[in-house]
Design a protein around this motif. Sequence first.
Motif, short mmCIF file in Angstrom:
data_model
loop_
_atom_site.label_atom_id
_atom_site.label_comp_id
_atom_site.label_asym_id
_atom_site.label_seq_id
_atom_site.Cartn_x
_atom_site.Cartn_y
_atom_site.Cartn_z
N SER A 55 1.09 -1.48 0.13
CA SER A 55 0.14 0.17 0.44
C SER A 55 1.30 1.26 0.18
CB SER A 55 -1.29 -0.38 1.41
OG SER A 55 -1.82 0.99 1.11
N LYS A 93 1.27 3.83 4.57
CA LYS A 93 1.57 3.33 6.15
C LYS A 93 0.25 3.09 6.98
CE LYS A 93 5.11 3.19 9.16
NZ LYS A 93 6.63 3.97 9.71
N ARG A 94 0.26 2.02 7.26
CA ARG A 94 -1.11 2.04 8.22
C ARG A 94 -0.52 2.86 9.76
NH1 ARG A 94 -2.11 -2.62 4.65
NH2 ARG A 94 -3.40 -2.08 3.68
N THR A 95 -0.78 2.81 10.28
CA THR A 95 -1.02 3.96 11.77
C THR A 95 -1.39 2.19 12.82
OG1 THR A 95 -0.85 5.29 11.71
CG2 THR A 95 -1.00 4.92 14.01
N ASP A 102 -7.31 -1.64 8.57
CA ASP A 102 -6.75 -0.75 8.41
C ASP A 102 -5.73 -0.67 9.01
OD1 ASP A 102 -6.55 2.66 7.23
OD2 ASP A 102 -5.32 0.75 6.25
N GLN A 103 -4.94 -2.12 9.22
CA GLN A 103 -4.03 -2.33 10.34
C GLN A 103 -2.62 -3.56 9.80
OE1 GLN A 103 -3.69 -1.16 13.90
NE2 GLN A 103 -4.95 -0.06 13.26
#
Length: 257
Positions: free
Chosen positions: A179, A182-184, A215-216
Amino acid sequence: MAEGSSNNANVDTSRSERAVWLMKCPPVVSRSLSSSSASDSLRPVAKVIVSLDPLLANDDDDSPPQFTMELAGTESGNAPKCYSMDMSQDFIPMAVFSESSQGETAVEGKILNKFDMKPHNENIQNYGKLCRERTSKYMTKSRQIQVIDNDNGSHMRPMPGMVIASAVSDKKKMPTKGSDMKRTRRDRGEMEEILFKLFERQPNWTLRQLIQETDQPEQFLKDLLKDLCVYNNKGTNQGTYELKPEYKRSGEESTPK
């Protein structure tokens, strides 16, 4: 003779009192009349038929006569030859002027009646065919053929050092792995509550579905699932996660009966 006010030229008014008809006709009629008059000036281009009902035509009845025009020739096989002429006398008084090739201006007469032409009922089918032909003609794209002088094809073969722009642009458009965003990571306790609610909705989830729902980051989610869930390697739910039995029992016990 009358003197013009714009350029002091003489205007012939000898025919100014002559009665003239103003006729609004379709383009196909205008072309037919123009072509017929140009080919033979002595040949009649059309015939106007006036119809009167003798039973209605009396002093007490103002029923107007019926006018019909029949063309002597047409430019197309489906073009109607017979037209109805709707007469109207409710218009602004007008006169007809003409100008010769020598620049002489003359008054040809004053308009007595105004007519609107439309295809006669007996020709309405032919008029429909004409409209369809005209629509099809304008919708059909004309093809053009271009002759190539150099027909040996040398200019079409890629030469050494040539770069094909389309191939380069396609490579630029190829998506990169992973992606772009960057996932938080969320708090672990908060994520556990979210996972429990998701498994209450349905008992089995794939890793890809859970990533889309939460969304992790993938590795963080795998660590949580390792502690809370069982991975099905076979069976009807192969490739999915489900809650461990102890978490299922705690969920059932906490549910009020």
